[in-house]
Design a protein around this motif. Structure first.
Motif, PDB file in Angstrom:
ATOM      1  N   ASP A  15      29.846  43.989  89.011  1.00 43.07           N
ATOM      2  CA  ASP A  15      30.730  45.231  89.019  1.00 43.07           C
ATOM      3  C   ASP A  15      32.004  44.937  88.180  1.00 43.07           C
ATOM      4  O   ASP A  15      32.606  45.898  87.433  1.00 43.07           O
ATOM      5  N   VAL A  16      32.614  43.653  88.368  1.00 43.68           N
ATOM      6  CA  VAL A  16      33.997  43.335  87.698  1.00 43.68           C
ATOM      7  C   VAL A  16      33.657  43.399  86.187  1.00 43.68           C
ATOM      8  O   VAL A  16      34.392  44.093  85.412  1.00 43.68           O
ATOM      9  N   ARG A  17      32.521  42.791  85.714  1.00 43.11           N
ATOM     10  CA  ARG A  17      32.235  42.837  84.319  1.00 43.11           C
ATOM     11  C   ARG A  17      31.996  44.231  83.913  1.00 43.11           C
ATOM     12  O   ARG A  17      32.580  44.683  82.749  1.00 43.11           O
ATOM     13  N   MET A  18      31.255  44.984  84.441  1.00 45.05           N
ATOM     14  CA  MET A  18      30.963  46.402  84.084  1.00 45.05           C
ATOM     15  C   MET A  18      32.307  47.232  83.972  1.00 45.05           C
ATOM     16  O   MET A  18      32.557  48.062  83.024  1.00 45.05           O
ATOM     17  N   ASP A  19      33.282  47.185  85.160  1.00 44.29           N
ATOM     18  CA  ASP A  19      34.241  47.764  85.117  1.00 44.29           C
ATOM     19  C   ASP A  19      35.444  47.482  83.972  1.00 44.29           C
ATOM     20  O   ASP A  19      36.116  48.421  83.628  1.00 44.29           O
ATOM     21  N   THR A  20      35.280  46.412  83.733  1.00 42.57           N
ATOM     22  CA  THR A  20      36.366  45.788  82.638  1.00 42.57           C
ATOM     23  C   THR A  20      35.717  45.766  81.278  1.00 42.57           C
ATOM     24  O   THR A  20      36.469  45.562  80.453  1.00 42.57           O
ATOM     25  N   ARG A  21      34.516  45.852  81.108  1.00 44.54           N
ATOM     26  CA  ARG A  21      33.760  46.109  79.916  1.00 44.54           C
ATOM     27  C   ARG A  21      34.701  46.777  78.568  1.00 44.54           C
ATOM     28  O   ARG A  21      34.600  46.168  77.779  1.00 44.54           O
ATOM     29  N   PRO A  22      35.117  47.923  78.973  1.00 47.39           N
ATOM     30  CA  PRO A  22      35.726  48.914  77.935  1.00 47.39           C
ATOM     31  C   PRO A  22      36.863  48.010  77.102  1.00 47.39           C
ATOM     32  O   PRO A  22      37.134  48.178  76.078  1.00 47.39           O
ATOM     33  N   THR A  23      37.562  47.504  78.174  1.00 44.20           N
ATOM     34  CA  THR A  23      39.080  46.713  77.606  1.00 44.20           C
ATOM     35  C   THR A  23      38.648  45.546  77.127  1.00 44.20           C
ATOM     36  O   THR A  23      39.309  44.906  76.156  1.00 44.20           O
ATOM     37  N   HIS A  24      37.594  44.797  77.584  1.00 44.09           N
ATOM     38  CA  HIS A  24      36.925  43.649  76.974  1.00 44.09           C
ATOM     39  C   HIS A  24      36.608  43.902  75.588  1.00 44.09           C
ATOM     40  O   HIS A  24      37.095  43.177  74.546  1.00 44.09           O
TER      41      HIS A  24
END
Length: 97
Positions: A15-24
């Motif tokens: 969930d952290v990966r998916m939530d942060t994906r756009p800024t990554h």
């Protein structure tokens, strides 16, 4: 010099990966525009879900590559259990400059 950033996600942090994906992705696009990013993509588990990242960057030193890894939004969000920075020699299928 090229460096491979071998990033392993913390268990249970998809969930952290998916939530942060756009800024990554924005971060990687900025590195790409500068010519710093060479290769990037997720490692996948047996179920096909992302569980880490392989990022290859061009940097002046291992310390500079580590700074790029530390600035990644995924790292700043606490996604990674570990990040290994290794010098890399691209031998086969390297695009011509």
């Amino acid at each position: 010099m090229l460096f491979a950033l071998l990033c392993k996600d913390k268990p249970g942090h998809l969930d952290v990966r998916m939530d942060t994906r756009p800024t990554h992705l924005e971060y990687l696009n900025r590195l790409n525009a500068k010519g710093t990013l060479k290769i990037a993509g997720p490692f996948l588990d047996d179920e096909g879900k992302a569980c880490g990242s392989l990022i290859i960057v061009e940097a002046e030193s291992k310390e500079a590559a580590r700074a790029l890894a530390d600035a990644d939004p995924y790292a700043q969000a606490g996604l990674f259990e570990s990040v290994e920075v290794r010098a890399y020699n691209w031998v086969f299928n390297k695009p011509e400059a």
